[in-house]
Design a protein around this motif. Sequence first.
Motif, PDB file in Angstrom:
ATOM      1  N   SER A  74       3.348  16.243  -2.056  1.00 53.78           N
ATOM      2  CA  SER A  74       3.227  15.441  -0.847  1.00 53.78           C
ATOM      3  C   SER A  74       4.238  14.304  -0.931  1.00 53.78           C
ATOM      4  N   ARG A  75       4.757  13.933   0.195  1.00 52.28           N
ATOM      5  CA  ARG A  75       5.746  12.865   0.237  1.00 52.28           C
ATOM      6  C   ARG A  75       5.032  11.554   0.539  1.00 52.28           C
ATOM      7  N   ALA A  76       5.188  10.611  -0.363  1.00 52.12           N
ATOM      8  CA  ALA A  76       4.542   9.308  -0.226  1.00 52.12           C
ATOM      9  C   ALA A  76       5.597   8.228  -0.035  1.00 52.12           C
ATOM     10  N   VAL A  77       5.240   7.222   0.751  1.00 47.11           N
ATOM     11  CA  VAL A  77       6.089   6.036   0.896  1.00 47.11           C
ATOM     12  C   VAL A  77       5.230   4.808   0.644  1.00 47.11           C
ATOM     13  N   TYR A  78       5.874   3.752   0.206  1.00 42.45           N
ATOM     14  CA  TYR A  78       5.209   2.503  -0.147  1.00 42.45           C
ATOM     15  C   TYR A  78       5.766   1.415   0.760  1.00 42.45           C
ATOM     16  N   VAL A  79       4.869   0.718   1.468  1.00 42.02           N
ATOM     17  CA  VAL A  79       5.318  -0.198   2.509  1.00 42.02           C
ATOM     18  C   VAL A  79       4.786  -1.605   2.283  1.00 42.02           C
ATOM     19  N   ASP A  80       5.717  -2.544   2.188  1.00 41.66           N
ATOM     20  CA  ASP A  80       5.362  -3.951   2.200  1.00 41.66           C
ATOM     21  C   ASP A  80       5.314  -4.327   3.677  1.00 41.66           C
ATOM     22  N   THR A  81       4.094  -4.451   4.209  1.00 37.06           N
ATOM     23  CA  THR A  81       3.944  -4.708   5.638  1.00 37.06           C
ATOM     24  C   THR A  81       4.160  -6.178   5.947  1.00 37.06           C
ATOM     25  N   LYS A 109       8.698   9.420   9.344  1.00 35.75           N
ATOM     26  CA  LYS A 109       8.710  10.858   9.604  1.00 35.75           C
ATOM     27  C   LYS A 109       8.617  11.627   8.287  1.00 35.75           C
ATOM     28  N   SER A 110       8.034  12.799   8.345  1.00 36.44           N
ATOM     29  CA  SER A 110       7.940  13.703   7.193  1.00 36.44           C
ATOM     30  C   SER A 110       7.266  13.061   5.986  1.00 36.44           C
ATOM     31  N   VAL A 111       6.203  12.324   6.232  1.00 34.54           N
ATOM     32  CA  VAL A 111       5.434  11.741   5.132  1.00 34.54           C
ATOM     33  C   VAL A 111       4.004  12.254   5.199  1.00 34.54           C
ATOM     34  N   ASP A 112       3.369  12.346   4.043  1.00 31.23           N
ATOM     35  CA  ASP A 112       1.979  12.766   3.956  1.00 31.23           C
ATOM     36  C   ASP A 112       1.057  11.602   3.609  1.00 31.23           C
ATOM     37  N   GLU A 113       1.618  10.617   2.886  1.00 33.63           N
ATOM     38  CA  GLU A 113       0.828   9.480   2.428  1.00 33.63           C
ATOM     39  C   GLU A 113       1.630   8.196   2.595  1.00 33.63           C
ATOM     40  N   VAL A 114       0.927   7.165   3.055  1.00 37.23           N
ATOM     41  CA  VAL A 114       1.538   5.845   3.202  1.00 37.23           C
ATOM     42  C   VAL A 114       0.659   4.852   2.446  1.00 37.23           C
ATOM     43  N   PHE A 115       1.270   4.108   1.536  1.00 37.65           N
ATOM     44  CA  PHE A 115       0.566   3.098   0.755  1.00 37.65           C
ATOM     45  C   PHE A 115       1.035   1.733   1.247  1.00 37.65           C
ATOM     46  N   ILE A 116       0.086   0.903   1.721  1.00 40.58           N
ATOM     47  CA  ILE A 116       0.447  -0.405   2.264  1.00 40.58           C
ATOM     48  C   ILE A 116      -0.224  -1.518   1.459  1.00 40.58           C
ATOM     49  N   ASP A 117       0.407  -2.683   1.493  1.00 44.09           N
ATOM     50  CA  ASP A 117      -0.138  -3.815   0.736  1.00 44.09           C
ATOM     51  C   ASP A 117      -1.157  -4.612   1.532  1.00 44.09           C
ATOM     52  N   THR A 118      -0.935  -4.772   2.821  1.00 47.02           N
ATOM     53  CA  THR A 118      -1.794  -5.614   3.648  1.00 47.02           C
ATOM     54  C   THR A 118      -1.991  -4.968   5.010  1.00 47.02           C
ATOM     55  N   LEU A 119      -3.168  -5.171   5.569  1.00 44.21           N
ATOM     56  CA  LEU A 119      -3.484  -4.614   6.881  1.00 44.21           C
ATOM     57  C   LEU A 119      -3.647  -5.762   7.878  1.00 44.21           C
ATOM     58  N   PHE A 120      -2.586  -6.046   8.625  1.00 39.28           N
ATOM     59  CA  PHE A 120      -2.617  -7.104   9.625  1.00 39.28           C
ATOM     60  C   PHE A 120      -3.148  -6.552  10.944  1.00 39.28           C
ATOM     61  N   PRO A 121      -3.849  -7.368  11.727  1.00 44.78           N
ATOM     62  CA  PRO A 121      -4.332  -6.903  13.038  1.00 44.78           C
ATOM     63  C   PRO A 121      -3.209  -6.360  13.926  1.00 44.78           C
ATOM     64  N   GLU A 122      -2.012  -6.898  13.778  1.00 44.26           N
ATOM     65  CA  GLU A 122      -0.874  -6.462  14.596  1.00 44.26           C
ATOM     66  C   GLU A 122      -0.486  -5.006  14.351  1.00 44.26           C
ATOM     67  N   ILE A 123      -0.900  -4.438  13.223  1.00 49.73           N
ATOM     68  CA  ILE A 123      -0.519  -3.047  12.933  1.00 49.73           C
ATOM     69  C   ILE A 123      -1.697  -2.077  12.973  1.00 49.73           C
ATOM     70  N   TYR A 124      -2.863  -2.526  13.429  1.00 53.34           N
ATOM     71  CA  TYR A 124      -4.036  -1.638  13.497  1.00 53.34           C
ATOM     72  C   TYR A 124      -3.730  -0.367  14.280  1.00 53.34           C
ATOM     73  N   GLU A 125      -3.130  -0.509  15.454  1.00 57.19           N
ATOM     74  CA  GLU A 125      -2.844   0.657  16.306  1.00 57.19           C
ATOM     75  C   GLU A 125      -1.856   1.609  15.635  1.00 57.19           C
ATOM     76  N   GLU A 126      -0.867   1.067  14.946  1.00 57.37           N
ATOM     77  CA  GLU A 126       0.125   1.903  14.264  1.00 57.37           C
ATOM     78  C   GLU A 126      -0.537   2.705  13.148  1.00 57.37           C
ATOM     79  N   VAL A 127      -1.396   2.054  12.373  1.00 58.67           N
ATOM     80  CA  VAL A 127      -2.110   2.740  11.288  1.00 58.67           C
ATOM     81  C   VAL A 127      -3.026   3.814  11.867  1.00 58.67           C
TER      82      VAL A 127
END
Length: 129
Positions: free
Chosen positions: A6-13, A44-62
């Motif tokens: 699986s393709r994973a990405v790591y995101v500093d939100t 694109k073409s990712v199976d897993e996304v690892f994020i550090d923080t969940l801000f209200p501004e990105i709820y819809e995107e998640v």
Amino acid sequence: MVLNMSRAVYVDTSRTSINGKRKKSHCVYDGERIFQINKLTKLKSVDEVFIDTLFPEIYEEVLELLKRNIEVYLLKYTRILRKPRLENSMRKSDEVDAVILSKIPRYGFRLLTIQEMEKKAKLWPNKQV
């Protein structure tokens, strides 16, 4: 025998909007390179996304990622990012944090669910246009 990894990405939100205008982009590390995106839904073409923080501004995107069957994991304790920075004399930056996220074992994250994100999105509606 072929292993389908699986393709994973790591995101500093980041808090990405002020009055509906993009202020700062998210920093993404895919295991090889670091790049910037202004919306998580552009991944694109990712199976897993690892994020550090969940801000209200990105709820819809998640929520949209989850509905596309992409697993989204949230870091349980953001303080865990400090220790590797201090041990390796690294300064705080989005790029450094994205790479450090990739070194944290999976048990340091928790899987987000569609139901959870729908509740959060309903409680904190996105006021962006």
